[in-house]
Design a protein around this motif. Sequence first.
Motif, short mmCIF file in Angstrom:
data_model
loop_
_atom_site.label_atom_id
_atom_site.label_comp_id
_atom_site.label_asym_id
_atom_site.label_seq_id
_atom_site.Cartn_x
_atom_site.Cartn_y
_atom_site.Cartn_z
N ILE A 540 53.19 14.98 -23.17
CA ILE A 540 52.53 16.18 -23.16
C ILE A 540 50.69 15.67 -23.51
CG2 ILE A 540 51.74 18.15 -24.87
CD1 ILE A 540 54.74 18.20 -25.33
N PHE A 541 50.38 14.86 -24.44
CA PHE A 541 49.15 14.38 -24.86
C PHE A 541 48.66 13.72 -23.57
CE2 PHE A 541 50.27 14.14 -29.77
CZ PHE A 541 50.35 15.47 -29.77
N ASP A 542 49.28 12.95 -22.61
CA ASP A 542 48.79 12.34 -21.71
C ASP A 542 48.13 13.42 -20.82
OD1 ASP A 542 48.94 9.85 -22.83
OD2 ASP A 542 50.94 9.58 -21.26
N VAL A 543 48.80 14.54 -20.50
CA VAL A 543 48.39 15.37 -19.66
C VAL A 543 47.40 16.28 -20.14
CG1 VAL A 543 49.06 17.44 -18.49
CG2 VAL A 543 50.54 15.70 -18.56
N ALA A 544 47.49 16.63 -21.46
CA ALA A 544 46.47 17.51 -22.17
C ALA A 544 45.20 16.90 -22.21
CB ALA A 544 47.11 17.76 -23.49
N ARG A 545 45.09 15.56 -22.42
CA ARG A 545 43.76 14.96 -22.58
C ARG A 545 42.82 15.28 -21.38
NH1 ARG A 545 46.57 10.67 -24.91
NH2 ARG A 545 46.48 10.63 -27.16
N GLN A 546 43.64 15.26 -20.20
CA GLN A 546 42.82 15.54 -18.94
C GLN A 546 42.18 16.84 -18.90
OE1 GLN A 546 45.19 14.99 -15.69
NE2 GLN A 546 46.55 13.40 -16.85
N MET A 547 42.80 18.00 -19.92
CA MET A 547 42.53 19.17 -19.96
C MET A 547 41.39 19.67 -20.98
SD MET A 547 46.24 20.77 -19.39
CE MET A 547 45.89 22.28 -19.12
N LEU A 548 41.38 18.46 -21.89
CA LEU A 548 40.45 18.84 -23.26
C LEU A 548 39.16 18.07 -22.98
CD1 LEU A 548 43.13 18.40 -25.68
CD2 LEU A 548 41.80 20.47 -25.51
N PRO A 549 37.88 18.35 -23.75
CA PRO A 549 36.64 17.86 -23.62
C PRO A 549 36.88 16.38 -23.71
CG PRO A 549 36.67 19.46 -25.26
CD PRO A 549 38.28 19.37 -24.89
N PRO A 550 35.97 15.39 -23.31
CA PRO A 550 35.96 14.04 -23.63
C PRO A 550 35.61 13.89 -24.98
CG PRO A 550 34.23 14.73 -21.75
CD PRO A 550 34.70 15.85 -22.43
N ARG A 563 46.13 20.67 -29.75
CA ARG A 563 44.77 20.71 -30.16
C ARG A 563 44.00 19.34 -30.48
NH1 ARG A 563 45.02 24.55 -35.23
NH2 ARG A 563 45.17 22.94 -36.48
N ALA A 564 42.84 19.05 -30.16
CA ALA A 564 42.19 18.07 -30.55
C ALA A 564 41.72 17.91 -31.80
CB ALA A 564 40.76 17.85 -29.48
N VAL A 565 41.96 16.88 -32.26
CA VAL A 565 41.63 16.62 -33.96
C VAL A 565 40.18 16.29 -33.82
CG1 VAL A 565 42.11 15.33 -36.11
CG2 VAL A 565 44.04 16.10 -34.52
N ILE A 567 37.67 17.94 -33.03
CA ILE A 567 36.45 18.41 -31.84
C ILE A 567 36.69 19.74 -31.86
CG2 ILE A 567 35.91 18.36 -29.49
CD1 ILE A 567 37.22 15.77 -29.14
N GLY A 568 35.85 20.69 -32.84
CA GLY A 568 35.97 21.80 -32.86
C GLY A 568 37.17 22.67 -32.79
N ASP A 569 37.39 23.58 -31.88
CA ASP A 569 38.59 24.23 -31.89
C ASP A 569 39.13 24.06 -30.27
OD1 ASP A 569 36.56 25.65 -30.57
OD2 ASP A 569 37.07 27.61 -31.26
N ALA A 570 38.68 23.01 -29.92
CA ALA A 570 39.15 22.60 -28.40
C ALA A 570 40.73 22.39 -28.49
CB ALA A 570 38.76 21.06 -28.04
N GLN A 571 41.40 23.34 -27.90
CA GLN A 571 42.75 23.36 -27.59
C GLN A 571 43.48 23.96 -26.36
OE1 GLN A 571 43.94 25.71 -30.98
NE2 GLN A 571 43.75 27.76 -29.82
N VAL A 572 44.72 23.64 -25.95
CA VAL A 572 45.20 24.01 -24.68
C VAL A 572 46.56 24.33 -25.08
CG1 VAL A 572 45.56 21.78 -23.93
CG2 VAL A 572 45.66 23.61 -22.26
N PRO A 573 47.22 25.71 -24.42
CA PRO A 573 48.39 26.06 -24.87
C PRO A 573 49.49 25.18 -23.87
CG PRO A 573 47.15 27.65 -23.44
CD PRO A 573 46.41 26.75 -23.76
N LEU A 574 50.55 25.06 -24.47
CA LEU A 574 51.66 24.16 -23.88
C LEU A 574 52.27 24.77 -22.63
CD1 LEU A 574 54.63 23.51 -26.63
CD2 LEU A 574 53.36 21.74 -25.23
N ALA A 575 51.88 26.16 -22.38
CA ALA A 575 52.37 26.72 -21.17
C ALA A 575 51.38 26.11 -19.98
CB ALA A 575 52.41 28.17 -21.03
N ALA A 576 50.03 26.15 -20.21
CA ALA A 576 49.15 25.53 -19.42
C ALA A 576 49.35 24.00 -19.25
CB ALA A 576 47.64 25.72 -19.91
N VAL A 577 49.73 23.35 -20.22
CA VAL A 577 49.95 21.83 -19.96
C VAL A 577 50.89 21.81 -18.96
CG1 VAL A 577 50.68 19.94 -21.34
CG2 VAL A 577 49.14 21.25 -22.41
N PHE A 578 51.96 22.48 -19.22
CA PHE A 578 53.11 22.40 -18.14
C PHE A 578 52.77 22.49 -16.75
CE2 PHE A 578 55.93 24.62 -15.26
CZ PHE A 578 56.94 23.67 -15.45
N GLN A 579 51.72 23.56 -16.43
CA GLN A 579 51.38 23.65 -15.21
C GLN A 579 50.62 22.63 -14.67
OE1 GLN A 579 52.06 26.31 -13.49
NE2 GLN A 579 53.20 27.68 -15.08
#
Lengths: 760, 157
Positions: A540-550, A563-565, A567-579
């Motif tokens: 999950i985290f490997d995919v999410a990193r591509q979707m979150l800010p550098p 959620r990125a620890v 970095i503000g409120d940068a986050q992405v839902p699990l459903a989007a990570v699945f896509q």
Amino acid sequence: MTNIGSDLPRADGWDKVAGKSQYTVDYSESGMLHGCVLRSPVVCGRIVRVDVEAARSMPGVRAVVTATNVGNGRAGMLVRDQTLFADREIRHHGEAIAAVAADTLAQARAARDAIELEAESLPALTTMAQALASDAPLVHPDWESYALNPMAAELRRQGNVAGELIADPDGVDEAFERAHLVVEDEFCVDRQYQAYLEPMSAVARFTDGRCIVRTGSQFPYNIREELAAYLDVRLSDVRVIGQTVGGGFGAKLGCGTEGYAAVLSRAVGGRSVRVVKTRDEDIVTAPVRENAELRIRTALDAEGNMTAREFSCDMDCGAYGLETPTFPSILFHFAAGIYRIGPVRVHARAVYTNTPPTGAFRGVNGPAVYFAVERHMDNIARRLNEDPMAFRARHMLRDGDTLLNGQALADAHIAREACEAVQKSLPAVGARQSGDRLRGVGSATGFWVTNPLPGSVTITVGEDGRLHVLTGANDNGSGAVAMGLTQIVAEAMGVSTGEVIVGLPDTDLSGYDSGSQGSRTTHIVGKAALIAIDDLKTRIFDVARQMLPPGANELELVGGMVRAVGIGDAQVPLAAVFQMANFSNVSLSGSGTYATTPPAFTPGCAVGLTMPSLLTPTYHAHRAEVEVDSVTGNVRLLRYVVAQEVGRAINPDGIMGQIQGGIAQGIGFTLTENLRLVDGRYLERSLEAYRLPLAQDLPRVEVVLLEHPDSEGPFGAKGVAEPPLVFAPAAIANAVSDAVGKPFYKLPITPEDVLFALDT
Amino acid sequence: MQQLTFEVNGRREVVAVDVGETLLDCLRERLHLTGAKDGCREGECGACTVLVDGQPVDACLYPALACEGVSVRTVEGIGTPSEPSDLQKAIVEHAGLQCGFCTPGIVVVLTALLEAVPNPGRANIQTALAGNLCRCTGYAQIEDAVLSLASGAKDGL
């Protein structure tokens, strides 16, 4: 943490309370036939003739099968000593002779009743003494030819002895010779019926040459193994799909109706067949708790210290072994209780007789063994004129002391903590009398085990971000899956329990699981889930990193979001990570398998030891206060206090239910439940005659939970379900002995036994 | 076969039943109301309990043809998983069920109790449950669930 230690409603509760849960008896398939089984009226004998011709031609009948047309595959938990139908020999009352499938159940039963069975009765071995006599015939003349399952590698067998354990350490005889005092007791316990409310049932069909069985089993993978053996097909040609389990308590670990449904389906060319036991059939054929005879002698020195013990026990297997041949090994581990005793000689045997087979019942032989050990401790203390708990405390193991197998018990002090907790809640005040009422208090303490056998879990993120949990573990009703596993997964994945969907087991889809036995599911399967989640989170985290800010390096799962620890409120839902994962060639699935690593033990500490070590021990103290009516002999529980060490409580309400329900079964075993054998047949064959405790018979158990998180367990959890039943008979029997002022050596303690004791 | 006309969970039903057929078989096999369970077929376990004109009966012993013109209420008529009755909700929230096989009968019996005695004590509840066997729970959390309704406090939930 919000999911751990919370009294969350069980995931399957809403359907169950609305009558919507689907048990096997509620499941049907198109064109399904109904099956039933002809059972032997004879206790021991030889089949002269089974004529099924008349039955075969009756209306609606589609198949009649007997040993002669289903093959002779043998199965068994340890020793493969059992066939689906009696071939020539009939070894017990109720043994299957034939089975019928018909369009309706009434037609099937009419045809069954039309089968002509001619059987020659032979002298039966209905007691262990008869079976152990030197000139006794063998229940299984071909015992040496039976195949053994891997677990039986160390099993020691000989004739009517289906399993034997011998531990003979140095110094026992010397200690008895030097003894200042020897205390000797003999105990016996009768059989106990599991009495799950859902009678055993199964639906089977054949598709593409494979057998598909639906059953509310505690152990689908074992059902598959036994069915493959009975049907003489490859293991993978059997598919077992779990249904909601309507209670089992050990009885639904092995095949009950599954084999009959399967052979009938095969005989009719694959159509579905449902087989459901009637209640009297269920009682006669359930793998009930074994009757046993136990003898303990303990040597004491001049200071009243225990210096050696001899413990022997015979347990009745009935006509087939099932789990019982391994019980001598379990007895060995608990023969000294939780005390320093010096060398302990143990001789325990599981004995074949011509009686219905016994097997696993919650806590297996623990209730009988602790009944003997802890009643014996009270008797010794009384002989020494010492307070029973003080006598126990003097001998209790200390941290790092070793058990009889040489295994160190690292945290034995928890047992002392438990004893202090019950003493605080319910101080023992000694026996009292008020008119016709006698009051007394009794205690029991010791340790129990968490079954270590492997389990596995696969967790997949679905398109909408929900979590699908696939496991071979089935919730037997305890909540180990519906609460324990569900809450563990929710917590580790940072979601609410509503986001976790645990499917029913399916041996084609889910990974292996060793069944709901030995209090193992929350501990083992929960741990396997955490291993799966470690795997899944990385993906999950490997995919999410591509979707979150550098710079989003450290990630966490909170509320269904990655959620990125920091970095503000940068986050992405699990459903989007699945896509994202779905189009990045990443499977959002994680798997884990776990079995407890066995601790070091002394090889050669005993002969015939099928279970060499004890894993994930838990510690317990029970105290019961009873009131005995000296006119009627009735015993009433006034108070019952339990201090139970659970590692970590995942769902305290769920644990409360395990304790209250386990004590209820212990009260039944001790006072009211009586499954008596008379010449090889049970006297009690209905729920009217077999007296289960009712609401008004039971106290509200007072519970002190002790938490000492286990370093390996999921969030520290250990096994919970069996121990309440394991220690209850000893505590209650000690309380009744205290109240009446006479020792009781036999379970159940009936009103007649109480009145007899008062009169003598 | 004979024709039977009765009301089940508020709806008029007309079914053909066998002479001697039990109400339990009629409900489960003909109307597919499988909430009531067959646990013993001897009137001992109470898992098949339904209400006939408001009175709890063991449907496994009750003749279907005795139901002509009566009103039958089963667990399905008391609440649903998404809209449980207060009692059903309390039983789930107090962990008053485990395997769940006895639960439909217990829900039916306690619904009748609460209709007759709105504020039962523990002894009333235990007496009401005398015809219902539960092998899993030891009953205490079922009693707690009912008491939470009786006190009107809803147990702070």
